[in-house]
Structure formats: C-alpha cells, structure tokens
Design a protein around this motif. Structure first.
Motif, PDB file in Angstrom:
ATOM      1  N   GLU A   1      11.687  46.961  14.635  1.00  0.00           N
ATOM      2  CA  GLU A   1      12.866  46.318  13.577  1.00  0.00           C
ATOM      3  C   GLU A   1      13.946  45.261  13.658  1.00  0.00           C
ATOM      4  N   THR A   2      13.397  44.297  14.237  1.00  0.00           N
ATOM      5  CA  THR A   2      14.270  42.834  13.801  1.00  0.00           C
ATOM      6  C   THR A   2      13.094  42.057  13.277  1.00  0.00           C
ATOM      7  N   ARG A   3      12.085  42.183  14.102  1.00  0.00           N
ATOM      8  CA  ARG A   3      10.955  41.359  13.515  1.00  0.00           C
ATOM      9  C   ARG A   3      10.542  41.618  12.372  1.00  0.00           C
ATOM     10  N   ASP A   4      11.242  42.980  11.410  1.00  0.00           N
ATOM     11  CA  ASP A   4      10.676  44.064  10.769  1.00  0.00           C
ATOM     12  C   ASP A   4      11.658  42.731   8.699  1.00  0.00           C
ATOM     13  N   TRP A   5      12.664  43.067   9.932  1.00  0.00           N
ATOM     14  CA  TRP A   5      14.291  42.740   9.466  1.00  0.00           C
ATOM     15  C   TRP A   5      14.052  40.678   8.800  1.00  0.00           C
ATOM     16  N   LEU A   6      13.390  40.422   9.868  1.00  0.00           N
ATOM     17  CA  LEU A   6      13.155  38.828   9.423  1.00  0.00           C
ATOM     18  C   LEU A   6      11.826  38.598   9.040  1.00  0.00           C
TER      19      LEU A   6
ATOM     20  N   PRO B   1      21.916  38.206   9.658  1.00  0.00           N
ATOM     21  CA  PRO B   1      24.098  38.820  10.282  1.00  0.00           C
ATOM     22  C   PRO B   1      23.898  38.967  12.017  1.00  0.00           C
ATOM     23  N   PRO B   2      24.897  39.373  12.248  1.00  0.00           N
ATOM     24  CA  PRO B   2      25.026  39.566  13.812  1.00  0.00           C
ATOM     25  C   PRO B   2      24.584  40.735  14.549  1.00  0.00           C
ATOM     26  N   ASN B   3      23.707  40.723  14.166  1.00  0.00           N
ATOM     27  CA  ASN B   3      22.298  41.735  15.041  1.00  0.00           C
ATOM     28  C   ASN B   3      21.615  41.229  15.632  1.00  0.00           C
TER      29      ASN B   3
ATOM     30  N   GLU C   1      24.909  26.418  10.291  1.00  0.00           N
ATOM     31  CA  GLU C   1      25.606  27.528   9.928  1.00  0.00           C
ATOM     32  C   GLU C   1      26.432  27.629   8.897  1.00  0.00           C
ATOM     33  N   SER C   2      26.675  28.740   7.622  1.00  0.00           N
ATOM     34  CA  SER C   2      27.163  29.272   6.137  1.00  0.00           C
ATOM     35  C   SER C   2      28.729  29.538   6.492  1.00  0.00           C
ATOM     36  N   THR C   3      28.745  30.061   5.265  1.00  0.00           N
ATOM     37  CA  THR C   3      29.569  30.780   5.171  1.00  0.00           C
ATOM     38  C   THR C   3      29.613  32.035   5.130  1.00  0.00           C
ATOM     39  N   ASP C   4      28.048  32.370   5.063  1.00  0.00           N
ATOM     40  CA  ASP C   4      26.790  33.367   5.043  1.00  0.00           C
ATOM     41  C   ASP C   4      26.674  34.348   6.198  1.00  0.00           C
ATOM     42  N   GLY C   5      26.863  33.139   7.152  1.00  0.00           N
ATOM     43  CA  GLY C   5      26.209  33.720   8.550  1.00  0.00           C
ATOM     44  C   GLY C   5      25.023  32.419   9.040  1.00  0.00           C
ATOM     45  N   PRO C   6      24.467  32.638  10.060  1.00  0.00           N
ATOM     46  CA  PRO C   6      23.231  31.120  10.552  1.00  0.00           C
ATOM     47  C   PRO C   6      22.091  31.559   9.693  1.00  0.00           C
ATOM     48  N   HIS C   7      21.235  30.660   9.179  1.00  0.00           N
ATOM     49  CA  HIS C   7      19.969  30.263   9.185  1.00  0.00           C
ATOM     50  C   HIS C   7      18.877  29.848  10.197  1.00  0.00           C
ATOM     51  N   LEU C   8      17.735  30.039  10.203  1.00  0.00           N
ATOM     52  CA  LEU C   8      16.890  29.475  10.395  1.00  0.00           C
ATOM     53  C   LEU C   8      16.137  28.218   9.892  1.00  0.00           C
ATOM     54  N   SER C   9      15.434  27.656  10.741  1.00  0.00           N
ATOM     55  CA  SER C   9      15.279  26.275  10.442  1.00  0.00           C
ATOM     56  C   SER C   9      13.630  26.577   9.036  1.00  0.00           C
TER      57      SER C   9
END
Length: 77
Positions: free
Chosen positions: A13-18, A27-29, A50-58
């Motif tokens: 589920e997490t891999r699919d979301w990414l 998102p936090p989860n 980190e942004s106001t919308d949440g963290p980002h991957l590089s």
C-alpha cells in the motif's frame, strides 16, 4: 539507509502510494512507515525538505521511484 534497502520493507500500500503520488508531499502515515522501515534514519539523499504541505523526498528519490514505476532497474549515483 539506501532507498533500495528500505523500499522492499514497505508494505504494498505504501509503495503504491509513493508511485501514484510521486513527487508530492508525504502524508504522516507514509512518513511513519518509511521511518519504521529505515529504523528512523533520514538519509539526506532521499529526504529533500519540509514544506507547509509536508515533507518531500529528494529529486533523486523521485527519479528512483519513477524508475521502479516504469519497470526499470533504477540505480543510485
């Protein structure tokens, strides 16, 4: 920890979301699942900011995930 090491530790589920939301703020989860898989490490090659919308991957992580999504064998420079 390298993305190639923690990626298979994530649930499907997490891999699919990414893959489906590649490049979007996390998102936090999703952050929690990645942190669990990495033992809490945040390698700077994979965490950009980190942004106001949440963290980002590089950009490198986004490119790597795109390669996985395209059934390519992504490499890490």
């Amino acid at each position: 920890m390298d993305i190639r090491e923690w990626w298979p530790l994530l649930n499907a589920e997490t891999r699919d979301w990414l893959i489906d939301h590649n490049g979007e703020p996390l998102p936090p989860n999703v952050v929690a699942r990645i942190m669990t898989a990495t033992g809490g490490t945040t390698d700077s090659r994979w965490w950009a900011s980190e942004s106001t919308d949440g963290p980002h991957l590089s950009d490198e992580a986004v490119d790597w995930i795109e390669g996985v999504a395209n059934d390519e064998d992504p490499t890490v420079s």
